[in-house]
Design an enzyme around this catalytic site. Structure first.
Site, PDB file in Angstrom:
ATOM      1  N   CYS A 133      28.330  -0.638  11.575  1.00  0.00           N
ATOM      2  CA  CYS A 133      29.315  -0.633  12.650  1.00  0.00           C
ATOM      3  C   CYS A 133      29.372   0.738  13.322  1.00  0.00           C
ATOM      4  CB  CYS A 133      30.680  -1.017  12.090  1.00  0.00           C
ATOM      5  SG  CYS A 133      31.974  -0.927  13.325  1.00  0.00           S
ATOM      6  N   CYS A 136      32.856   1.936  14.297  1.00  0.00           N
ATOM      7  CA  CYS A 136      33.682   2.404  13.177  1.00  0.00           C
ATOM      8  C   CYS A 136      33.214   3.777  12.705  1.00  0.00           C
ATOM      9  CB  CYS A 136      33.594   1.463  11.975  1.00  0.00           C
ATOM     10  SG  CYS A 136      33.563  -0.273  12.376  1.00  0.00           S
ATOM     11  N   ASP A 137      31.892   3.982  12.607  1.00  0.00           N
ATOM     12  CA  ASP A 137      31.377   5.162  11.908  1.00  0.00           C
ATOM     13  C   ASP A 137      30.660   6.177  12.799  1.00  0.00           C
ATOM     14  OD1 ASP A 137      32.300   4.021   9.563  1.00  0.00           O
ATOM     15  OD2 ASP A 137      30.449   2.892   9.270  1.00  0.00           O
TER      16      ASP A 137
END
Ligand code: NDP
Length: 310
Positions: A133, A136-137
């Protein structure tokens, strides 16, 4: 707790089913699951959902859908469904191993999850350079070098997003072409920070305690086959998804990949009163708008089914 209509999943399919079911006076309960808002919340911007001419931030869109369902009386339960029993009426759904719900109709909208390549080092470095992701990261890789695996729309979207943060982005694509839509391909190919490595597969990730590189094989099995190494700090998977349907395997018919089999273009499963909507039953389109449409269909069918019981 006894309910008329229980919905499992909080993506576009689940929330749309909730809007329709609550407006049909079914007083639905929606179990929100592990990822509130569903897969869409792992993308950066939604540009193709009708009604948002300037695009929309996915959390905003999902929150809008949730509030719309709430307005008509949907009750939300946060938690993960751990067991179901569809062998008799009412159907049983157990949340977090303790809360039991009995429902006349169940709508499954559990979506799909990211796939991994299945190589050993992917597990070794999970959370230490391996991610599925970018939204997200990606932040952890500012001004660093990363690789994205895959040649579809997800991979192109992730690579474009990461290019906004990182020094350099490799795309590792196993075919000699991208599968993504034309507009996404152009964004990637015209981005000077992205280098597409066509006809490459990943052999292994390397590094001391975290990802520092990847060994790739170029044109595997061909006379000019070659092992190549790239230095990277992050390795992002974007090679597709598998449906979240394991929980239902004892009761529902699924295809070889695990997608719930529905009756033609209806959301009816092989169990009367159990309906499947969105990506858990859709190996083909996998779009938020399609999922939302199938959620509406599922709620309409659930309403019809419940009326046959009285
Ligand atoms: P896709 O199935 O479209 O693409 C998966 C990609 O990963 C392909 O390039 C595939 O290669 C590659 N791949 C699969 N397995 C491996 C493997 N083991 N090793 C290396 N590469 C692998 O998945 P997406 O998640 O990209 O998209 C799914 C659907 O969602 C599509 O319909 C897409 O259009 C849609 N989508 C739309 C978006 C938008 O419109 N904004 C954004 C994101 C997704 P190969 O081509 O060789 O099979």
């Amino acid at each position: 707790m006894r309910v008329k209509c229980l919905i499992i999943g909080s993506g576009p399919a689940g929330y749309t089913a909730a809007i329709y079911a609550s407006r049909a006076n079914l007083s639905p309960v929606l179990i929100e699951g592990p990822q509130l808002g569903g897969q869409l919340t792992t993308t950066t911007e939604v540009e193709n959902f009708p009604g948002y001419p300037d695009g929309v931030e996915p959390f905003t869109m999902m929150d809008d859908m949730r509030r719309q369902a709430e307005r008509f009386g949907t009750q939300f339960v946060s938690g993960i469904v751990t067991k179901v029993d569809f062998s008799a009426n009412p159907k049983k759904v157990i949340v977090e191993d303790e809360q039991e719900y009995e429902a006349d109709a169940v709508i499954i909208a559990t979506g799909a999850s990211a796939k991994y390549l299945g190589i050993e080092s992917e597990r070794t470095y999970r959370g230490r350079g391996v991610s599925a992701c970018a939204t997200c990261d990606g932040f952890f890789y500012r001004k660093k070098t990363v690789a994205v695996v895959g040649g579809g729309d997800t991979a192109c979207e992730e690579a474009s997003y990461l290019a906004g943060l990182c020094e350099k982005v490799y795309m590792i694509v196993r075919k000699p072409f991208l599968r993504a839509s034309e507009i996404m391909q152009q964004r990637v190919l015209n981005n000077p920070k992205i280098e597409v490595l066509f006809e490459h597969n990943t052999l292994q990730l390397t590094g001391e305690g975290k990802v520092q590189g990847a060994d790739l094989i170029f044109r595997k099995g061909e006379p000019d086959e070659e092992i190549r190494h790239i230095d990277i700090d992050g390795f992002f998977l974007a090679i597709g998804h598998h449906p979240n349907t394991e929980l239902f395997k004892d009761f529902l018919k699924r295809d070889a990949e695990g997608y719930i089999i529905v009756d033609g273009d209806s959301p009816r499963t092989n169990v009367p009163g159990v309906f499947a909507a969105g990506d858990c039953a859709d190996p083909h389109y996998r779009q938020a708008i399609v999922a939302a449409g199938s959620g509406a269909k599922a709620a309409i069918e659930a309403d019809k089914y419940i009326k046959t019981l009285s």
